[in-house]
Design a protein around this motif. Structure first.
Motif, PDB file in Angstrom:
ATOM      1  N   SER A  24       0.832  -1.208   0.000  1.00  0.00           N
ATOM      2  CA  SER A  24       0.000   0.000   0.000  1.00  0.00           C
ATOM      3  C   SER A  24       0.869   1.261   0.000  1.00  0.00           C
ATOM      4  N   LYS A  25       2.109   1.156   0.537  1.00  0.00           N
ATOM      5  CA  LYS A  25       3.028   2.300   0.577  1.00  0.00           C
ATOM      6  C   LYS A  25       4.428   1.824   0.228  1.00  0.00           C
ATOM      7  N   LEU A  26       5.087   2.575  -0.661  1.00  0.00           N
ATOM      8  CA  LEU A  26       6.425   2.221  -1.115  1.00  0.00           C
ATOM      9  C   LEU A  26       7.385   3.383  -0.883  1.00  0.00           C
ATOM     10  N   PRO A  27       8.646   3.074  -0.628  1.00  0.00           N
ATOM     11  CA  PRO A  27       9.632   4.146  -0.445  1.00  0.00           C
ATOM     12  C   PRO A  27       9.949   4.824  -1.777  1.00  0.00           C
ATOM     13  N   ILE A  28      10.425   6.052  -1.687  1.00  0.00           N
ATOM     14  CA  ILE A  28      10.783   6.847  -2.860  1.00  0.00           C
ATOM     15  C   ILE A  28      12.279   7.124  -2.806  1.00  0.00           C
ATOM     16  N   LYS A  29      12.938   6.925  -3.942  1.00  0.00           N
ATOM     17  CA  LYS A  29      14.386   7.120  -4.017  1.00  0.00           C
ATOM     18  C   LYS A  29      14.781   8.497  -3.510  1.00  0.00           C
ATOM     19  N   ASP A  30      15.882   8.541  -2.755  1.00  0.00           N
ATOM     20  CA  ASP A  30      16.465   9.745  -2.150  1.00  0.00           C
ATOM     21  C   ASP A  30      15.665  10.302  -0.976  1.00  0.00           C
ATOM     22  N   SER A  31      14.581   9.636  -0.588  1.00  0.00           N
ATOM     23  CA  SER A  31      13.815  10.064   0.592  1.00  0.00           C
ATOM     24  C   SER A  31      14.410   9.407   1.837  1.00  0.00           C
ATOM     25  N   VAL A  32      14.286  10.110   2.957  1.00  0.00           N
ATOM     26  CA  VAL A  32      14.844   9.644   4.228  1.00  0.00           C
ATOM     27  C   VAL A  32      13.732   9.012   5.062  1.00  0.00           C
ATOM     28  N   TYR A  33      14.056   7.875   5.673  1.00  0.00           N
ATOM     29  CA  TYR A  33      13.102   7.133   6.504  1.00  0.00           C
ATOM     30  C   TYR A  33      13.770   6.728   7.811  1.00  0.00           C
ATOM     31  N   THR A  34      12.930   6.353   8.778  1.00  0.00           N
ATOM     32  CA  THR A  34      13.403   5.903  10.083  1.00  0.00           C
ATOM     33  C   THR A  34      13.113   4.411  10.208  1.00  0.00           C
ATOM     34  N   VAL A  35      14.129   3.632  10.562  1.00  0.00           N
ATOM     35  CA  VAL A  35      13.959   2.189  10.721  1.00  0.00           C
ATOM     36  C   VAL A  35      13.131   1.925  11.974  1.00  0.00           C
ATOM     37  N   ARG A  36      12.080   1.144  11.811  1.00  0.00           N
ATOM     38  CA  ARG A  36      11.227   0.752  12.928  1.00  0.00           C
ATOM     39  C   ARG A  36      11.654  -0.599  13.471  1.00  0.00           C
ATOM     40  N   GLU A  37      12.005  -1.509  12.555  1.00  0.00           N
ATOM     41  CA  GLU A  37      12.358  -2.872  12.967  1.00  0.00           C
ATOM     42  C   GLU A  37      13.106  -3.536  11.819  1.00  0.00           C
ATOM     43  N   THR A  38      14.006  -4.458  12.153  1.00  0.00           N
ATOM     44  CA  THR A  38      14.670  -5.284  11.140  1.00  0.00           C
ATOM     45  C   THR A  38      14.627  -6.738  11.588  1.00  0.00           C
ATOM     46  N   SER A  39      14.638  -7.632  10.619  1.00  0.00           N
ATOM     47  CA  SER A  39      14.648  -9.060  10.927  1.00  0.00           C
ATOM     48  C   SER A  39      15.070  -9.812   9.676  1.00  0.00           C
ATOM     49  N   LEU A  40      15.341 -11.103   9.846  1.00  0.00           N
ATOM     50  CA  LEU A  40      15.581 -11.930   8.669  1.00  0.00           C
ATOM     51  C   LEU A  40      14.277 -12.015   7.912  1.00  0.00           C
ATOM     52  N   GLY A  41      14.372 -11.942   6.641  1.00  0.00           N
ATOM     53  CA  GLY A  41      13.175 -12.038   5.812  1.00  0.00           C
ATOM     54  C   GLY A  41      13.434 -13.001   4.682  1.00  0.00           C
TER      55      GLY A  41
END
Length: 105
Positions: A24-41
């Protein structure tokens, strides 16, 4: 791997038509985001498969992964290789100043 709270910049916003349909939502190149969580995927969209790191972002929340059983469904995340750590302007300025200081013998 990124840490929760870390700022990252999107370096790859090329998504297949299939991926555009399931997110429903995708990142945009050169935009800055904050990591909420990481895991093996797992890489399993549009025929791509294998192991990857999954990144969830504070600014973008998506629905459950359609490849998982509904009882264990996790939010759709993004491959970590779509992002790079944000290099702060302060750090860049310090590096430039350091390069301008002549070396002493």
């Amino acid at each position: 791997m990124f840490d929760p709270g870390e700022k990252v910049v999107c370096v790859n916003d090329t998504f297949s038509a299939f991926e555009r349909r399931i997110y429903s939502k995708l990142p945009i190149k050169d935009s800055v985001y904050t990591v909420r969580e990481t895991s093996l995927g797992r890489r399993k969209t549009g025929g791509d498969s294998g192991i990857s790191y999954r990144v969830l972002l504070v600014e973008l929340v998506n629905g459950p992964d359609p490849y998982m059983h509904p009882d264990r469904a996790e939010e759709l995340g993004f491959r970590s290789d779509r992002f790079a750590p944000l290099v702060s302007e302060e750090l860049e300025a310090e590096e430039e100043i350091f390069e301008l200081i002549p070396a002493t013998r």
